[in-house]
Scaffold this motif. Structure first.
Motif, PDB file in Angstrom:
ATOM      1  N   ASN A 179       1.001  -1.259  -0.123  1.00 46.69           N
ATOM      2  CA  ASN A 179      -0.105  -0.019   0.078  1.00 46.69           C
ATOM      3  C   ASN A 179       0.743   1.303   0.040  1.00 46.69           C
ATOM      4  O   ASN A 179       1.557   1.785   0.983  1.00 46.69           O
ATOM      5  CB  ASN A 179      -0.795   0.030   1.221  1.00 46.69           C
ATOM      6  CG  ASN A 179      -1.926   1.252   1.032  1.00 46.69           C
ATOM      7  OD1 ASN A 179      -1.699   2.137   0.627  1.00 46.69           O
ATOM      8  ND2 ASN A 179      -3.241   0.729   1.532  1.00 46.69           N
ATOM      9  N   GLU A 180       1.149   1.887  -1.015  1.00 46.48           N
ATOM     10  CA  GLU A 180       1.960   2.856  -1.090  1.00 46.48           C
ATOM     11  C   GLU A 180       1.542   4.286  -0.501  1.00 46.48           C
ATOM     12  O   GLU A 180       2.179   4.948  -0.175  1.00 46.48           O
ATOM     13  CB  GLU A 180       2.354   3.020  -3.131  1.00 46.48           C
ATOM     14  CG  GLU A 180       3.187   2.108  -3.118  1.00 46.48           C
ATOM     15  CD  GLU A 180       3.476   2.305  -4.758  1.00 46.48           C
ATOM     16  OE1 GLU A 180       3.718   3.617  -5.005  1.00 46.48           O
ATOM     17  OE2 GLU A 180       3.546   1.423  -5.733  1.00 46.48           O
ATOM     18  N   ASN A 181       0.222   4.367  -0.388  1.00 44.45           N
ATOM     19  CA  ASN A 181      -0.301   5.585   0.141  1.00 44.45           C
ATOM     20  C   ASN A 181      -0.061   5.543   1.616  1.00 44.45           C
ATOM     21  O   ASN A 181       0.137   6.677   2.214  1.00 44.45           O
ATOM     22  CB  ASN A 181      -1.731   5.674   0.012  1.00 44.45           C
ATOM     23  CG  ASN A 181      -2.158   5.824  -1.641  1.00 44.45           C
ATOM     24  OD1 ASN A 181      -1.543   6.640  -2.360  1.00 44.45           O
ATOM     25  ND2 ASN A 181      -3.188   5.149  -2.152  1.00 44.45           N
ATOM     26  N   ASN A 182      -0.400   4.344   2.406  1.00 48.44           N
ATOM     27  CA  ASN A 182      -0.185   4.101   3.671  1.00 48.44           C
ATOM     28  C   ASN A 182       1.289   3.993   3.842  1.00 48.44           C
ATOM     29  O   ASN A 182       1.595   3.653   5.394  1.00 48.44           O
ATOM     30  CB  ASN A 182      -0.918   3.140   4.272  1.00 48.44           C
ATOM     31  CG  ASN A 182      -2.764   3.470   4.059  1.00 48.44           C
ATOM     32  OD1 ASN A 182      -3.087   4.733   3.930  1.00 48.44           O
ATOM     33  ND2 ASN A 182      -3.414   2.570   3.940  1.00 48.44           N
ATOM     34  N   LYS A 183       2.085   3.348   3.055  1.00 48.54           N
ATOM     35  CA  LYS A 183       3.425   3.008   3.262  1.00 48.54           C
ATOM     36  C   LYS A 183       3.448   1.737   4.150  1.00 48.54           C
ATOM     37  O   LYS A 183       4.100   1.662   5.342  1.00 48.54           O
ATOM     38  CB  LYS A 183       4.223   3.966   3.897  1.00 48.54           C
ATOM     39  CG  LYS A 183       4.431   5.399   3.026  1.00 48.54           C
ATOM     40  CD  LYS A 183       5.126   5.155   1.557  1.00 48.54           C
ATOM     41  CE  LYS A 183       5.059   6.342   0.884  1.00 48.54           C
ATOM     42  NZ  LYS A 183       5.506   6.301  -0.710  1.00 48.54           N
ATOM     43  N   THR A 184       2.970   0.591   3.861  1.00 50.78           N
ATOM     44  CA  THR A 184       2.849  -0.533   4.430  1.00 50.78           C
ATOM     45  C   THR A 184       2.865  -1.522   3.541  1.00 50.78           C
ATOM     46  O   THR A 184       2.602  -1.619   2.306  1.00 50.78           O
ATOM     47  CB  THR A 184       1.593  -0.758   5.393  1.00 50.78           C
ATOM     48  OG1 THR A 184       0.292  -0.511   4.260  1.00 50.78           O
ATOM     49  CG2 THR A 184       1.495   0.374   6.211  1.00 50.78           C
ATOM     50  N   ARG A 194       5.641  -1.232   8.410  1.00 51.26           N
ATOM     51  CA  ARG A 194       5.657   0.078   8.059  1.00 51.26           C
ATOM     52  C   ARG A 194       6.940   0.730   7.486  1.00 51.26           C
ATOM     53  O   ARG A 194       7.864   0.545   8.203  1.00 51.26           O
ATOM     54  CB  ARG A 194       5.045   0.833   9.256  1.00 51.26           C
ATOM     55  CG  ARG A 194       4.875   2.478   9.051  1.00 51.26           C
ATOM     56  CD  ARG A 194       4.085   2.937  10.106  1.00 51.26           C
ATOM     57  NE  ARG A 194       4.697   2.758  11.469  1.00 51.26           N
ATOM     58  CZ  ARG A 194       4.161   2.218  12.482  1.00 51.26           C
ATOM     59  NH1 ARG A 194       2.936   1.505  12.430  1.00 51.26           N
ATOM     60  NH2 ARG A 194       4.794   1.885  13.655  1.00 51.26           N
ATOM     61  N   THR A 196       9.068   4.038   5.098  1.00 52.70           N
ATOM     62  CA  THR A 196       9.203   5.342   4.406  1.00 52.70           C
ATOM     63  C   THR A 196      10.211   5.390   3.161  1.00 52.70           C
ATOM     64  O   THR A 196      11.006   4.121   3.071  1.00 52.70           O
ATOM     65  CB  THR A 196       9.709   6.625   5.218  1.00 52.70           C
ATOM     66  OG1 THR A 196      11.162   6.367   5.781  1.00 52.70           O
ATOM     67  CG2 THR A 196       8.764   6.639   6.446  1.00 52.70           C
ATOM     68  N   ASP A 197       9.847   6.144   2.112  1.00 55.24           N
ATOM     69  CA  ASP A 197      10.596   5.773   0.959  1.00 55.24           C
ATOM     70  C   ASP A 197      12.167   5.906   0.841  1.00 55.24           C
ATOM     71  O   ASP A 197      12.980   5.534   0.456  1.00 55.24           O
ATOM     72  CB  ASP A 197      10.181   6.693  -0.132  1.00 55.24           C
ATOM     73  CG  ASP A 197       8.881   6.408  -0.472  1.00 55.24           C
ATOM     74  OD1 ASP A 197       8.314   5.305  -0.752  1.00 55.24           O
ATOM     75  OD2 ASP A 197       7.835   7.339  -1.151  1.00 55.24           O
TER      76      ASP A 197
END
Length: 377
Positions: A179-184, A194, A196-197
């Motif tokens: 889930n790239e929106n929630n970063k999970t 969880r 971060t980029d």
């Protein structure tokens, strides 16, 4: 982590996908037995007085043992069935890198069912009596298909009390539910991560189906990542021998996937030891020596229907391809997923096959059908 990788499949169009092992008069000759410069596999034996270990059938004089870049260990810390990478590039002896699947604290033990929990994952293994809840351990394993997804066949669980390991968390596994929106995303069958980029090594793009190594901290039921590293097999490491479980094989046995991590080509010059090309099936454990992504030798390590064979399942579907999304499509209305390991015939894009009749080969992971090859039929 010492990556051992072999890619080199793109652009290779090979003919003569026969096998070795004495099937016919043109079978390849056995390769000259030379100890590989590097191996990845499980420890078969540890000889503390002689300061040697045996990995993949080879004995090595140990010069150093490390986990990560800074933490050093003694040969007394090693045990049978621990996963390691061994390099003989040093004149002083073999450099041994510990390559666990998980590092963390045991948070629950169910002795009656031979299960325990680490890093949010419930694993099946009979722990030694000296391992208790709250202990820090290294888990070595190979991929195993389960009802809930791609899990782990545990090979060893080793307790450590060194400062270099206590407080560290690590987990490897197949990435899913990104889930790239929630970063999970999820690793294996259960571990929620969880991220971060900015912590992704080499600026890699995360995709479902990748094998990744994550380091960080367990916070509640979530693994809070501080480092995410995509693991592949790379052609730059040509003199390596890799042990693992076959997680997919094409119908014509011209290529196969090892440890859900990368593919190897099989050609007429591939030599088979303790088995034949016919034995190259999903779930078998092998040792692979490869150059530029082409398997030079495949040695079978089990009886072809052992602990892994009954958990892996494959499928084949033929029909009209439709309903394309970023992660799936349908064949005659049957939903099939795609991931980073999916290859489309002639390097086409999936949209190019919309409405076409196709043949799909793949694997069943939990309740999901995941494509490995898509060919225009």
């Amino acid at each position: 982590m010492n990556k051992i990788t072999l890619t080199a499949l793109i652009g290779l169009i090979l003919t003569g996908c026969g096998g070795g092992g004495g099937d016919d008069s043109t079978a390849p000759e056995p390769p000259i037995e030379i100890k590989p410069l590097a191996v990845q596999g499980t420890i078969n034996a540890v000889n503390v007085p002689a300061n040697t270990i045996e990995v993949n059938g080879y004995s090595y004089d140990v010069a150093s043992i490390a986990y990560g870049k800074d933490t050093q260990y003694s040969i007394k810390d090693l045990q049978k069935n621990m996963m390691v990478a061994v390099s003989t590039s040093s004149k002083a002896g073999a450099l041994v890198q510990l390559e666990p699947t998980m590092v963390g604290m045991v948070t629950h033990i169910d002795s009656a069912n031979s299960t325990f929990v680490i890093n949010g994952a419930t694993l099946t293994f009979s722990l030694e009596q000296n391992i208790e809840v709250g202990d820090w351990v290294m888990v070595s394993s190979l991929p195993q298909a389960t009802e809930t997804g791609l899990g782990y066949k545990v090979l060893s669980v080793v307790k450590f009390e060194h400062e270099g390991i206590v407080g560290q968390y690590e987990v490897e596994g197949r990435l899913s539910s990104l889930n790239e929106n929630n970063k999970t995303f999820k690793l294996g069958a259960a571990t929620q991560v969880r991220y971060t980029d900015n912590i992704i090594e080499d600026n890699a793009t995360l995709q479902n189906g990748q094998w990744v190594e994550v380091k960080g901290q367990m916070i509640g039921d979530t693994f809070d990542a501080s480092e995410v590293d995509v693991e592949t097999y790379d052609a730059s490491d040509n003199d390596n021998e890799i042990e693992g479980v076959v997680t997919w094989v094409s119908n014509d046995k011209s290529q196969f996937e090892l440890n859900a991590r990368g593919r190897f080509m099989v050609t007429s010059s591939t030599y088979f030891e303790d088995g034949t090309k016919a034995n190259l099936n999903i779930g078998v454990v092998v040792e692979v020596t490869a150059v530029n992504g082409i398997a030079q030798e495949i040695e079978f390590e089990n009886d072809f229907d052992g602990d892994f064979g009954d958990t892996w399942r494959e499928f084949e579907k033929k029909g009209i391809l439709a309903n394309i999304t970023a992660t799936s499509f349908t064949v005659n209305g049957f939903k099939i997923e795609i991931d980073s390991q999916t290859i489309i015939d002639d390097n086409q894009k999936l949209v190019d096959l919309d409405g076409s009749r196709v043949e799909v080969e793949g694997v069943i992971i939990g309740t999901r059908y995941v494509a490995r090859e898509i060919d225009r039929d």
